[in-house]
Design a protein around this motif. Sequence first.
Motif, PDB file in Angstrom:
ATOM      1  N   LEU A   1       9.079   8.065  -3.007  1.00  0.00           N
ATOM      2  CA  LEU A   1       9.940   7.350  -2.072  1.00  0.00           C
ATOM      3  C   LEU A   1       9.467   7.550  -0.631  1.00  0.00           C
ATOM      4  O   LEU A   1       9.545   6.625   0.193  1.00  0.00           O
ATOM      5  CB  LEU A   1      11.385   7.823  -2.214  1.00  0.00           C
ATOM      6  CG  LEU A   1      12.162   7.301  -3.420  1.00  0.00           C
ATOM      7  CD1 LEU A   1      13.495   8.024  -3.548  1.00  0.00           C
ATOM      8  CD2 LEU A   1      12.390   5.789  -3.311  1.00  0.00           C
ATOM      9  N   LYS A   2       8.966   8.731  -0.335  1.00  0.00           N
ATOM     10  CA  LYS A   2       8.423   8.987   1.003  1.00  0.00           C
ATOM     11  C   LYS A   2       7.232   8.081   1.273  1.00  0.00           C
ATOM     12  O   LYS A   2       7.075   7.536   2.374  1.00  0.00           O
ATOM     13  CB  LYS A   2       8.031  10.460   1.140  1.00  0.00           C
ATOM     14  CG  LYS A   2       7.509  10.834   2.516  1.00  0.00           C
ATOM     15  CD  LYS A   2       7.163  12.317   2.593  1.00  0.00           C
ATOM     16  CE  LYS A   2       6.621  12.689   3.967  1.00  0.00           C
ATOM     17  NZ  LYS A   2       6.261  14.138   4.034  1.00  0.00           N
ATOM     18  N   THR A   3       6.375   7.901   0.257  1.00  0.00           N
ATOM     19  CA  THR A   3       5.223   7.010   0.404  1.00  0.00           C
ATOM     20  C   THR A   3       5.672   5.577   0.637  1.00  0.00           C
ATOM     21  O   THR A   3       5.151   4.873   1.513  1.00  0.00           O
ATOM     22  CB  THR A   3       4.329   7.075  -0.846  1.00  0.00           C
ATOM     23  OG1 THR A   3       3.850   8.415  -1.016  1.00  0.00           O
ATOM     24  CG2 THR A   3       3.148   6.126  -0.728  1.00  0.00           C
ATOM     25  N   LEU A   4       6.660   5.124  -0.139  1.00  0.00           N
ATOM     26  CA  LEU A   4       7.171   3.767   0.028  1.00  0.00           C
ATOM     27  C   LEU A   4       7.792   3.590   1.418  1.00  0.00           C
ATOM     28  O   LEU A   4       7.626   2.545   2.048  1.00  0.00           O
ATOM     29  CB  LEU A   4       8.194   3.455  -1.059  1.00  0.00           C
ATOM     30  CG  LEU A   4       7.644   3.333  -2.485  1.00  0.00           C
ATOM     31  CD1 LEU A   4       8.787   3.191  -3.482  1.00  0.00           C
ATOM     32  CD2 LEU A   4       6.691   2.142  -2.602  1.00  0.00           C
ATOM     33  N   ARG A   5       8.515   4.611   1.873  1.00  0.00           N
ATOM     34  CA  ARG A   5       9.111   4.534   3.209  1.00  0.00           C
ATOM     35  C   ARG A   5       8.035   4.395   4.271  1.00  0.00           C
ATOM     36  O   ARG A   5       8.175   3.599   5.217  1.00  0.00           O
ATOM     37  CB  ARG A   5       9.954   5.782   3.486  1.00  0.00           C
ATOM     38  CG  ARG A   5      10.679   5.718   4.813  1.00  0.00           C
ATOM     39  CD  ARG A   5      11.278   7.052   5.238  1.00  0.00           C
ATOM     40  NE  ARG A   5      12.064   6.887   6.453  1.00  0.00           N
ATOM     41  CZ  ARG A   5      11.565   6.789   7.675  1.00  0.00           C
ATOM     42  NH1 ARG A   5      10.237   6.852   7.864  1.00  0.00           N
ATOM     43  NH2 ARG A   5      12.351   6.622   8.719  1.00  0.00           N
TER      44      ARG A   5
ATOM     45  N   LEU B   1      17.007   9.422  -2.910  1.00  0.00           N
ATOM     46  CA  LEU B   1      17.199   8.631  -1.704  1.00  0.00           C
ATOM     47  C   LEU B   1      16.175   8.989  -0.625  1.00  0.00           C
ATOM     48  O   LEU B   1      15.633  10.098  -0.610  1.00  0.00           O
ATOM     49  CB  LEU B   1      18.601   8.850  -1.139  1.00  0.00           C
ATOM     50  CG  LEU B   1      19.788   8.422  -2.002  1.00  0.00           C
ATOM     51  CD1 LEU B   1      21.087   8.876  -1.349  1.00  0.00           C
ATOM     52  CD2 LEU B   1      19.779   6.912  -2.232  1.00  0.00           C
ATOM     53  N   ALA B   2      15.952   8.031   0.273  1.00  0.00           N
ATOM     54  CA  ALA B   2      15.106   8.256   1.441  1.00  0.00           C
ATOM     55  C   ALA B   2      15.747   7.577   2.644  1.00  0.00           C
ATOM     56  O   ALA B   2      16.538   6.640   2.500  1.00  0.00           O
ATOM     57  CB  ALA B   2      13.698   7.695   1.200  1.00  0.00           C
TER      58      ALA B   2
ATOM     59  N   GLY C   1      17.295   3.835  -2.148  1.00  0.00           N
ATOM     60  CA  GLY C   1      16.750   4.577  -3.278  1.00  0.00           C
ATOM     61  C   GLY C   1      17.405   4.205  -4.589  1.00  0.00           C
ATOM     62  O   GLY C   1      17.989   3.129  -4.738  1.00  0.00           O
ATOM     63  N   GLU C   2      17.316   5.135  -5.545  1.00  0.00           N
ATOM     64  CA  GLU C   2      17.848   4.925  -6.895  1.00  0.00           C
ATOM     65  C   GLU C   2      19.054   5.829  -7.136  1.00  0.00           C
ATOM     66  O   GLU C   2      19.077   6.977  -6.686  1.00  0.00           O
ATOM     67  CB  GLU C   2      16.783   5.231  -7.949  1.00  0.00           C
ATOM     68  CG  GLU C   2      15.605   4.283  -7.932  1.00  0.00           C
ATOM     69  CD  GLU C   2      14.621   4.605  -9.049  1.00  0.00           C
ATOM     70  OE1 GLU C   2      14.120   3.665  -9.678  1.00  0.00           O
ATOM     71  OE2 GLU C   2      14.346   5.793  -9.277  1.00  0.00           O
TER      72      GLU C   2
END
Length: 334
Positions: A289-293, A120-121, A95-96
Motif C-alpha cells: 500500500l505504501k508503494t501504491l501511495r 490502510l494508508a 485501503g482494504e
Amino acid sequence: MRAVVQDSYGSPDLLRVAEVAEPVPADDEVLVRVRAASVHPDVWHVVTGRPYALRLMGSGIRRPRERVPGTDVAGVVEAVGAGVTRFRPGDAVFGETLRVNQWRNGGAYAELVVAPEDGLAQMPANVSFEEAASVPTSGLIALNNVPAGHAGPGASVLVNGAGGGVGTLAVQIAKAYGATVTGVDLPARLDLARVTGADRVVDASVTDVTRAGERYDLVVDVPGNHPYRAWRRILRPDGRYALVGHDHYGAAGHGLLGSLPRFAGLLARAVVDRHLSASVTLPPRQESLKTLRTLLASGALTPVVDRTFALDEVREAIRCLASGANRGKVLIAP
C-alpha cells in the motif's frame, strides 16, 4: 447507519439498503466514514456465491457470514482503536477492510466501516476519494503480478486485458518501472490502454498476439483467455508469465472451483518451468500500500473512474460491472 445488506447468495437484486448498528473498532482497527467504495469482481463473486468453493473459504456456507458487502474503501478516520498509532481522527485514508481472504464481505458499502490498521494508508492530497477507492484490490493484484525484475528499464511487457480495472493499473506500474508496454484488449477498451500509457495497443478481436512472433520479458494475463502453452511461445528465454485470471462473471471457469484448478496446475508446473513463479508468498500489505501511495502521489498511477452510484443503486452498480459496459472503475458513494 445505512448500509447495503446481503441476506443470501444469488442475484444482485437480492441486495437491500437498511439501518444497521454502527461498527465498533477493535484495538488494532480504524473506524472510517466512507466517502467511496469500489465495485470489483470479487464483490460479484461473494454476492452470487460463485464459485461455490469460496463459501468454504470464510464467506459462509448457506449465507454470507458478514452481511455488508464491499472491501475497498476511501474515507475519513472517525475513531481509532486503543492500539492504533499510524492514524488519528480526521485523516483521509484508503485501503482494504479485510484482513486476508478477498472472497468475503468486508462492510465497505455502508456509511461507516472498520478496517485493520495495516490495511490502510494515508491518501495522497492529489487524488480524490473516488480515485483512491479504485486502487486497493486492483492495485495490489497488479503490483504483485508486475515484478520489477521483469519490468524494469529496457524490458518488454505485454498486458492482456489492458483496458480493465487491473490491466490499466498494471500498464501504469510497468511504465513506472521503465518498461515498454504493449496493451491487448477488445476495441471498446483500447482507448483506456492508450490513455494509461501503453506504448502500443493490439486489438484482440483482430490479432492473436500469441502467434504474432514478438517476444516479451513479462506477460500479465488478466482475462486468461488463452492457454499457457500459447503464451509460452512469445516469452523470452528468461521471461515470466503471470496469470491474474477471470471467471468472466460465471461465463468461464468451473462452477464449483472457478479458476482454482488452473492456478494449481501452473503452481505445480512452476517447479520445472522457469517462466512461472513457484512462490505463493506476498509482500506485507502495508508495504505494498505504501508503494501504491507513492505511485499515486507522484502521478505515475492515475485510476480511471467511470461511474459512481449511491448506496440505493448498488444493484445497478454490480450489474454495470458484470455487463462490461463500464469504461473505468465503478464506485459506490454513501
